[in-house]
Design an enzyme around this catalytic site. Sequence first.
Site, PDB file in Angstrom:
ATOM      1  N   HIS A 146      12.884  -1.989 -11.270  1.00 27.47           N
ATOM      2  CA  HIS A 146      12.174  -1.201 -10.252  1.00 27.47           C
ATOM      3  C   HIS A 146      11.951   0.269 -10.614  1.00 27.47           C
ATOM      4  O   HIS A 146      10.886   0.811 -10.386  1.00 27.47           O
ATOM      5  CB  HIS A 146      12.928  -1.311  -8.921  1.00 27.47           C
ATOM      6  CG  HIS A 146      12.109  -0.997  -7.715  1.00 27.47           C
ATOM      7  ND1 HIS A 146      12.454  -1.415  -6.457  1.00 27.47           N
ATOM      8  CD2 HIS A 146      10.959  -0.309  -7.544  1.00 27.47           C
ATOM      9  CE1 HIS A 146      11.562  -0.998  -5.583  1.00 27.47           C
ATOM     10  NE2 HIS A 146      10.643  -0.305  -6.217  1.00 27.47           N
ATOM     11  N   TYR A 172      13.518  -3.142  -0.106  1.00 27.73           N
ATOM     12  CA  TYR A 172      12.518  -2.841   0.942  1.00 27.73           C
ATOM     13  C   TYR A 172      13.054  -3.223   2.295  1.00 27.73           C
ATOM     14  O   TYR A 172      13.433  -4.363   2.506  1.00 27.73           O
ATOM     15  CB  TYR A 172      11.215  -3.585   0.693  1.00 27.73           C
ATOM     16  CG  TYR A 172      10.392  -3.083  -0.469  1.00 27.73           C
ATOM     17  CD1 TYR A 172      10.654  -1.876  -1.102  1.00 27.73           C
ATOM     18  CD2 TYR A 172       9.324  -3.831  -0.943  1.00 27.73           C
ATOM     19  CE1 TYR A 172       9.880  -1.434  -2.161  1.00 27.73           C
ATOM     20  CE2 TYR A 172       8.533  -3.393  -2.003  1.00 27.73           C
ATOM     21  CZ  TYR A 172       8.826  -2.200  -2.608  1.00 27.73           C
ATOM     22  OH  TYR A 172       8.061  -1.760  -3.651  1.00 27.73           O
ATOM     23  N   SER A 197       8.571  -1.065 -13.676  1.00 26.47           N
ATOM     24  CA  SER A 197       7.954  -0.229 -12.651  1.00 26.47           C
ATOM     25  C   SER A 197       8.547   1.170 -12.802  1.00 26.47           C
ATOM     26  O   SER A 197       9.746   1.308 -13.083  1.00 26.47           O
ATOM     27  CB  SER A 197       8.253  -0.799 -11.260  1.00 26.47           C
ATOM     28  OG  SER A 197       7.621  -0.034 -10.264  1.00 26.47           O
ATOM     29  N   ASP A 247       4.116  -9.184  -3.295  1.00 27.27           N
ATOM     30  CA  ASP A 247       4.989  -8.175  -3.909  1.00 27.27           C
ATOM     31  C   ASP A 247       6.046  -7.693  -2.925  1.00 27.27           C
ATOM     32  O   ASP A 247       5.727  -7.229  -1.833  1.00 27.27           O
ATOM     33  CB  ASP A 247       4.150  -6.965  -4.355  1.00 27.27           C
ATOM     34  CG  ASP A 247       4.995  -5.948  -5.100  1.00 27.27           C
ATOM     35  OD1 ASP A 247       5.266  -6.175  -6.287  1.00 27.27           O
ATOM     36  OD2 ASP A 247       5.404  -4.935  -4.491  1.00 27.27           O
TER      37      ASP A 247
HETATM   38  N1  LIG Z   1       7.042  -0.040  -7.407  1.00 27.58           N
HETATM   39  C1  LIG Z   1       7.173   0.948  -6.561  1.00 27.58           C
HETATM   40  O1  LIG Z   1       7.949   1.878  -6.783  1.00 27.58           O
HETATM   41  C2  LIG Z   1       6.336   0.955  -5.296  1.00 27.58           C
HETATM   42  C3  LIG Z   1       6.256   2.115  -4.504  1.00 27.58           C
HETATM   43  C4  LIG Z   1       5.475   2.081  -3.350  1.00 27.58           C
HETATM   44  C5  LIG Z   1       4.809   0.911  -2.996  1.00 27.58           C
HETATM   45  N2  LIG Z   1       4.921  -0.206  -3.791  1.00 27.58           N
HETATM   46  C6  LIG Z   1       4.207  -1.469  -3.449  1.00 27.58           C
HETATM   47  O2  LIG Z   1       2.850  -1.177  -3.192  1.00 27.58           O
HETATM   48  C7  LIG Z   1       2.487  -1.634  -1.879  1.00 27.58           C
HETATM   49  C8  LIG Z   1       1.454  -0.696  -1.296  1.00 27.58           C
HETATM   50  O3  LIG Z   1       1.991   0.610  -1.218  1.00 27.58           O
HETATM   51  P1  LIG Z   1       1.546   1.621  -0.092  1.00 27.58           P
HETATM   52  O4  LIG Z   1       1.921   1.086   1.257  1.00 27.58           O
HETATM   53  O5  LIG Z   1       2.069   2.957  -0.500  1.00 27.58           O
HETATM   54  O6  LIG Z   1      -0.062   1.542  -0.254  1.00 27.58           O
HETATM   55  P2  LIG Z   1      -1.232   2.480   0.294  1.00 27.58           P
HETATM   56  O7  LIG Z   1      -2.490   1.765  -0.026  1.00 27.58           O
HETATM   57  O8  LIG Z   1      -1.095   3.878  -0.208  1.00 27.58           O
HETATM   58  O9  LIG Z   1      -0.973   2.595   1.866  1.00 27.58           O
HETATM   59  C9  LIG Z   1      -1.032   1.494   2.739  1.00 27.58           C
HETATM   60  C10 LIG Z   1      -1.222   2.078   4.141  1.00 27.58           C
HETATM   61  O10 LIG Z   1      -2.506   2.673   4.214  1.00 27.58           O
HETATM   62  C11 LIG Z   1      -3.082   2.421   5.470  1.00 27.58           C
HETATM   63  N3  LIG Z   1      -4.257   1.558   5.241  1.00 27.58           N
HETATM   64  C12 LIG Z   1      -4.348   0.459   4.447  1.00 27.58           C
HETATM   65  N4  LIG Z   1      -5.581  -0.046   4.490  1.00 27.58           N
HETATM   66  C13 LIG Z   1      -6.294   0.760   5.288  1.00 27.58           C
HETATM   67  C14 LIG Z   1      -7.644   0.746   5.709  1.00 27.58           C
HETATM   68  N5  LIG Z   1      -8.490  -0.199   5.272  1.00 27.58           N
HETATM   69  N6  LIG Z   1      -8.057   1.719   6.577  1.00 27.58           N
HETATM   70  C15 LIG Z   1      -7.195   2.676   6.982  1.00 27.58           C
HETATM   71  N7  LIG Z   1      -5.895   2.737   6.629  1.00 27.58           N
HETATM   72  C16 LIG Z   1      -5.460   1.777   5.775  1.00 27.58           C
HETATM   73  C17 LIG Z   1      -2.007   1.747   6.299  1.00 27.58           C
HETATM   74  O11 LIG Z   1      -1.274   2.787   6.923  1.00 27.58           O
HETATM   75  P3  LIG Z   1      -0.661   2.645   8.413  1.00 27.58           P
HETATM   76  O12 LIG Z   1       0.334   1.549   8.305  1.00 27.58           O
HETATM   77  O13 LIG Z   1      -0.066   3.997   8.659  1.00 27.58           O
HETATM   78  O14 LIG Z   1      -1.801   2.323   9.326  1.00 27.58           O
HETATM   79  C18 LIG Z   1      -1.193   1.053   5.242  1.00 27.58           C
HETATM   80  O15 LIG Z   1       0.125   0.774   5.663  1.00 27.58           O
HETATM   81  C19 LIG Z   1       3.812  -1.715  -1.122  1.00 27.58           C
HETATM   82  O16 LIG Z   1       3.754  -2.635  -0.055  1.00 27.58           O
HETATM   83  C20 LIG Z   1       4.752  -2.159  -2.207  1.00 27.58           C
HETATM   84  O17 LIG Z   1       4.651  -3.570  -2.363  1.00 27.58           O
HETATM   85  C21 LIG Z   1       5.661  -0.182  -4.928  1.00 27.58           C
END
Ligand SMILES: NC(=O)c1ccc[n+]([C@@H]2O[C@H](COP(=O)([O-])OP(=O)(O)OC[C@H]3O[C@@H](n4cnc5c(N)ncnc54)[C@H](OP(=O)(O)O)[C@@H]3O)[C@@H](O)[C@H]2O)c1
Length: 320
Positions: A132, A53, A162, A48
């Site tokens: 998006h 981004y 989205s 994704d």
């Molecule tokens: N459509 C949209 O509008 C939209 C919006 C947001 C995101 N997204 C998509 O969704 C994906 C995920 O979003 P998100 O980054 O917000 O997801 P999230 O699950 O809320 O956060 C991911 C972050 O959590 C921490 N993490 C992940 N696994 C962990 C674990 N096992 N133990 C401890 N900390 C952990 C890391 O932070 P640290 O890096 O600080 O260590 C990681 O970067 C994005 O990459 C994107 O593709 C889409």
Amino acid sequence: MDTTRLGGSELEVSVLCLGCMNFGTRVDEAASLRLLDQYYEAGGRFLDTANNYAFWNTGTRGGESEAVLARWLAARGRRDDVVLATKVGARPTVAGGDFSSAEGLGAKAITEGLDGSLDRLGVEHVDLLYAHIDDRDAPLEETLEALDGLVRAGKVRQIGASNYEADRLSRAWQISVDNGWAAYRCLQQRHSYLRPNADADFGVQRIVDDELLRMATERDDFTLLAYSPLLGGAYSDPAKSFQPEYQRPGIDAQLAALSEVAADIGITVNQTVISWMLSGPASIIPVIAASRPEQLAENLEAADRRLGADALRRLNQARG
Ligand SMILES: NC(=O)c1ccc[n+]([C@@H]2O[C@H](COP(=O)([O-])OP(=O)(O)OC[C@H]3O[C@@H](n4cnc5c(N)ncnc54)[C@H](OP(=O)(O)O)[C@@H]3O)[C@@H](O)[C@H]2O)c1
């Protein structure tokens, strides 16, 4: 890793999608390539990204994530092995702009947006293209006709939305049916175990509500993609706290239920959140992300885990 059919379509996608938002910006290129390899080696085949981004980081313009993916796909020769999803509509049109200057979902923005993505990704087509963020200034008819044109041109296999409210999604489905156009097969939305306040404001982001969960339970042509499933790592990282929108009455009981179920099963709280999403009844694909290999390893282990009826009942009761 198991696969499922995205929104009942011919697209076979992994049950955990890898979010690549921070690749090439917050996560440097070498680390990003390693995480992509790790996901692939675990059997993951669903990536994704988006054309914007991650423009909000200092010194970035948007498109860095797609560019890193292009180099990984080319270096490993894996274009045909993965399901590649990107998004258009939320890229700022001016340097240094924010979401208020986003390109939107008019026909020209969609067509040009996708061409930019195909160039950056170095591919002939993407498997899934998302609108998006909902654009209420562009008629849904114009958006859907443009997306349908890209499917007919062979540049896109399936389309998704989205950050749409349920009523707008239903309206979009009706328009697609009425015109014989490609229809949204999925919706990517903010979703985790903890619920935010009813009046929470996440800017352009929209959450999965009970109506969307009902739709993803009853319709076999619709899948939800859950972004930010781990709330940035706040479930397990003591140095982080949940956003204020999630700090509501009942949070302690919900976190206690999560910890108790996790301990009973012998998995981590993060794995419990991911497995809870995978355990139905709604069709949900978590979009997981990580910046370090040990985080990704923990999250990937949840792919094969489904919660039993007792665990689900306890979690759902506490969630309310
Ligand atoms: N459509 C949209 O509008 C939209 C919006 C947001 C995101 N997204 C998509 O969704 C994906 C995920 O979003 P998100 O980054 O917000 O997801 P999230 O699950 O809320 O956060 C991911 C972050 O959590 C921490 N993490 C992940 N696994 C962990 C674990 N096992 N133990 C401890 N900390 C952990 C890391 O932070 P640290 O890096 O600080 O260590 C990681 O970067 C994005 O990459 C994107 O593709 C889409």
